[in-house]
Motif scaffolding. Structure first.
Motif, mmCIF file in Angstrom:
data_model
loop_
_atom_site.group_PDB
_atom_site.id
_atom_site.type_symbol
_atom_site.label_atom_id
_atom_site.label_comp_id
_atom_site.label_asym_id
_atom_site.label_seq_id
_atom_site.Cartn_x
_atom_site.Cartn_y
_atom_site.Cartn_z
ATOM 1 N N LEU A 120 89.688 78.181 -7.790
ATOM 2 C CA LEU A 120 89.332 76.761 -7.749
ATOM 3 C C LEU A 120 87.957 76.554 -7.112
ATOM 4 O O LEU A 120 87.165 75.723 -7.570
ATOM 5 C CB LEU A 120 90.401 75.965 -7.001
ATOM 6 C CG LEU A 120 91.758 75.894 -7.724
ATOM 7 C CD1 LEU A 120 92.808 75.194 -6.848
ATOM 8 C CD2 LEU A 120 91.640 75.162 -9.065
ATOM 9 N N MET A 132 85.382 77.546 -9.567
ATOM 10 C CA MET A 132 85.272 76.477 -10.564
ATOM 11 C C MET A 132 84.362 75.372 -10.029
ATOM 12 O O MET A 132 83.452 74.911 -10.730
ATOM 13 C CB MET A 132 86.643 75.890 -10.901
ATOM 14 C CG MET A 132 86.540 74.608 -11.737
ATOM 15 S SD MET A 132 88.143 73.890 -12.152
ATOM 16 C CE MET A 132 88.647 73.201 -10.568
ATOM 17 N N VAL A 161 81.091 74.246 -12.026
ATOM 18 C CA VAL A 161 81.095 72.913 -12.645
ATOM 19 C C VAL A 161 80.000 72.041 -12.036
ATOM 20 O O VAL A 161 79.291 71.326 -12.752
ATOM 21 C CB VAL A 161 82.477 72.251 -12.490
ATOM 22 C CG1 VAL A 161 82.418 70.776 -12.853
ATOM 23 C CG2 VAL A 161 83.500 72.973 -13.358
ATOM 24 N N ALA A 171 81.379 62.178 -12.744
ATOM 25 C CA ALA A 171 82.797 62.423 -13.039
ATOM 26 C C ALA A 171 83.333 63.627 -12.275
ATOM 27 O O ALA A 171 84.549 63.820 -12.164
ATOM 28 C CB ALA A 171 82.989 62.641 -14.534
ATOM 29 N N VAL A 200 87.371 64.754 -11.697
ATOM 30 C CA VAL A 200 87.933 65.806 -12.535
ATOM 31 C C VAL A 200 88.372 66.998 -11.695
ATOM 32 O O VAL A 200 89.489 67.516 -11.846
ATOM 33 C CB VAL A 200 86.910 66.258 -13.605
ATOM 34 C CG1 VAL A 200 87.426 67.432 -14.398
ATOM 35 C CG2 VAL A 200 86.563 65.093 -14.525
ATOM 36 N N LEU A 201 87.494 67.438 -10.804
ATOM 37 C CA LEU A 201 87.819 68.599 -9.982
ATOM 38 C C LEU A 201 89.044 68.342 -9.107
ATOM 39 O O LEU A 201 89.950 69.188 -9.022
ATOM 40 C CB LEU A 201 86.613 68.994 -9.111
ATOM 41 C CG LEU A 201 85.383 69.493 -9.880
ATOM 42 C CD1 LEU A 201 84.205 69.739 -8.946
ATOM 43 C CD2 LEU A 201 85.708 70.747 -10.681
ATOM 44 N N THR A 216 91.517 66.339 -9.602
ATOM 45 C CA THR A 216 92.724 66.330 -10.427
ATOM 46 C C THR A 216 93.189 67.757 -10.729
ATOM 47 O O THR A 216 94.372 68.076 -10.619
ATOM 48 C CB THR A 216 92.468 65.572 -11.748
ATOM 49 O OG1 THR A 216 92.028 64.257 -11.433
ATOM 50 C CG2 THR A 216 93.729 65.507 -12.586
ATOM 51 N N ILE A 217 92.232 68.604 -11.094
ATOM 52 C CA ILE A 217 92.602 69.991 -11.406
ATOM 53 C C ILE A 217 93.154 70.701 -10.174
ATOM 54 O O ILE A 217 94.172 71.396 -10.245
ATOM 55 C CB ILE A 217 91.402 70.763 -11.995
ATOM 56 C CG1 ILE A 217 90.985 70.147 -13.337
ATOM 57 C CG2 ILE A 217 91.733 72.246 -12.156
ATOM 58 C CD1 ILE A 217 89.723 70.741 -13.942
ATOM 59 N N ARG A 277 96.720 69.189 -9.426
ATOM 60 C CA ARG A 277 97.728 69.633 -10.399
ATOM 61 C C ARG A 277 98.023 71.116 -10.254
ATOM 62 O O ARG A 277 99.165 71.557 -10.379
ATOM 63 C CB ARG A 277 97.260 69.355 -11.830
ATOM 64 C CG ARG A 277 97.357 67.884 -12.215
ATOM 65 C CD ARG A 277 97.040 67.711 -13.696
ATOM 66 N NE ARG A 277 97.024 66.290 -14.045
ATOM 67 C CZ ARG A 277 96.607 65.821 -15.222
ATOM 68 N NH1 ARG A 277 96.156 66.653 -16.148
ATOM 69 N NH2 ARG A 277 96.635 64.525 -15.479
#
Lengths: 210, 210
Positions: free
Chosen positions: A165, A168, A172, A188, A192-193, A195-196, A199
Motif C-alpha cells: 500500500l 502504491m 500513484v 482525487a 482514491v488511496l 478507499t483502497i 477496503r
DNA sequence: TGAGATAGTCAACACCGTGTTGAGAACCGG
DNA sequence: CCGGTTCTCAACACGGTGTTGACTATCTCA
C-alpha cells in the motif's frame, strides 16, 4: 548560532553552501536533475565550478542534502502520527495518508529527483528507503493492532500489506504530480488511496460502522 | 524471408542490428542502463562505435527497440485475457495479475531499464504509458462491468481504481525484482496483490462466494 | 604586528561518453 | 566491370565531470 557582529567583507562559506542548495531546489522545480549541470548550480550560487567542489563532492551530494531535510521531516511527522484507530479507523487512515500526500506535494521537486536518482545512487536509495520504511513501520504496526483487536481480517501479513500500500501511494502520487499517463488527478488521490487502503485492510468500506 | 543461399562473406546488416539488441539485453541483465556505454554495445556486436550509429541513432533507441517487443507482447496478451468474471471473480483477477507479473519477470532487465529511462526520454515514457494503458483499460472495463452487475460496490470511479491498482502492481513488482527495501518477496507478490485488488474492487475477500 | 594556520577561489587540465564527418571498402544488380 | 547502395571506421568536436596547484583573504595567537 548565527553570524555575530558586522557582516564580513566576504560572503561566508555557509551562505554559499546554502545558496547552492537554494539554487538546486529552484532549478529542480523547472527541469530534471540530469538537465541541471554543476555549472548551473555554481553560477546560481555565484561561484565557479571548481569552487562548487569545495562545498559538495558531487551533484548527487546536493540532492542528498536536500533529501536529508525531507527525510528528517518525514520521520518527525510519522513519529507524531496518532495511533488511536479504534473510534474512527477510516478517518484516521485518511489523515495519515493525507500527511504522506502532503509531504510529497510540498517537496515535489526533491521527491521526483530522488526517485529518479534512486536507481543510480546507493545513498539516495538508502535514504529514500529509510523514509519509506518509517511509513511502512507505522502502517504495519497499526494494521497488526487492528487485526489483533479483530477489526481487520488476517488473510495476508500486515507487513506485506503495508509495503504494497505504501509503494502504491508513492507511485500513484508521483504519477499524479508529474501528470503521467495513466495517472489519476492530484485532487482525487487522497480519496482514491484512502478507499483502497481501507477496503484492503478491513475488507469493508465502513470499518467499525454500526 | 530469411537469408537464402550461401552465407555472404560479410556479416549482414540485420545480423549486426540483432547482435546489438542481444548484447544490450545481456549487459542490461548485469548492470544499469547508464552503466552500459555505446562502446560496450558496439564491442559486444563486433563493430566500432561509429558503426553503431549506422544501426541506431542513440542508446535510447536500442532500449526503445527492446521495449517495443515487450509492448507488442503485452498488448497481444492483454487482448486475449478472458473477461468472464461472473463465475470465479477472485480466480480470474489472480490469473490476470499473474500474467502482469509474468511479463515483468520475463523481461525484468528491459522493464527496469525502461522505468529508469522513462523520466528522461519522451519516447520511452510514451511506449511504457501505452502498455500500462492496456492493462488499465482492461481492468477498468472489467471493474465497470462488475459494478454494473452489482457484484462490486461503486464508491470510487472504476478508472481511478484501475489506474491506482495497476501502478501499485508496477511498483511492487519492480521493488521485489530489484530487491529494494522496503519490498515484498517475489514469491509473495501475486498473492498479496490479488488480495488487495479483490478487496478493493469488491469490498470483500470472497466475491460471489456462498 | 606579523607569522602561521585555515578557509575559500579559480584557471587550466585530464578524462570520458556522446555524436558527427568524410573517406573509403565490400557487395550487388545491370 | 561499372555505378549505386550498404557498411565501416579513424579522426574530430563537444559537453559534462572531477582534479591540481597556485593564489588570496581572513582569523588567531604569541
Amino acid at each position: 548560532m548565527a553570524q555575530r557582529g558586522r557582516r564580513s567583507a566576504r560572503v561566508s562559506g555557509d551562505e554559499r553552501q546554502d545558496a547552492i542548495l537554494v539554487t538546486a531546489e529552484a532549478l529542480l522545480a523547472g527541469r530534471a536533475f540530469d538537465d541541471v549541470s554543476i555549472e548551473d548550480l555554481a553560477r546560481g550560487a555565484g561561484i565557479s565550478r571548481p569552487t562548487f567542489y569545495f562545498y559538495f563532492p558531487s551533484k548527487d551530494a546536493v540532492l542528498l542534502a536536500l533529501l536529508d531535510r525531507v527525510i528528517t521531516e518525514v520521520e518527525h511527522r510519522v513519529g507524531h502520527l496518532p495511533r488511536d484507530f479504534e473510534s474512527d479507523p477510516a478517518g484516521a487512515w485518511t489523515r495519515s495518508i493525507g500527511m504522506f500526500v502532503e509531504v510529497f506535494v510540498s517537496h515535489r521537486a526533491v521527491s521526483t529527483a530522488a526517485i529518479g536518482a534512486r536507481a543510480r545512487n546507493d545513498e539516495v536509495r538508502g535514504l529514500w528507503s529509510r523514509s519509506m520504511q518509517s511509513w511502512v513501520d507505522f502502517s504495519s504496526d497499526v494494521i497488526r493492532a487492528e487485526q489483533a483487536r479483530g477489526a481487520a481480517p488476517a488473510g495476508i501479513g500486515a507487513h506485506d500489506l503495508a509495503v504494497s500500500l505504501n509503494l502504491m501511494n508513492e507511485r500513484v502520487i508521483t504519477a499524479a504530480l508529474n501528470r503521467e499517463s495513466p495517472a489519476i488527478a492530484e485532487t482525487a488521490a487522497l480519496d482514491v488511496l484512502s478507499t483502497i487502503w481501507i477496503r484492503s485492510i478491513y475488507g469493508s468500506d465502513n470499518p467499525g460502522g454500526r
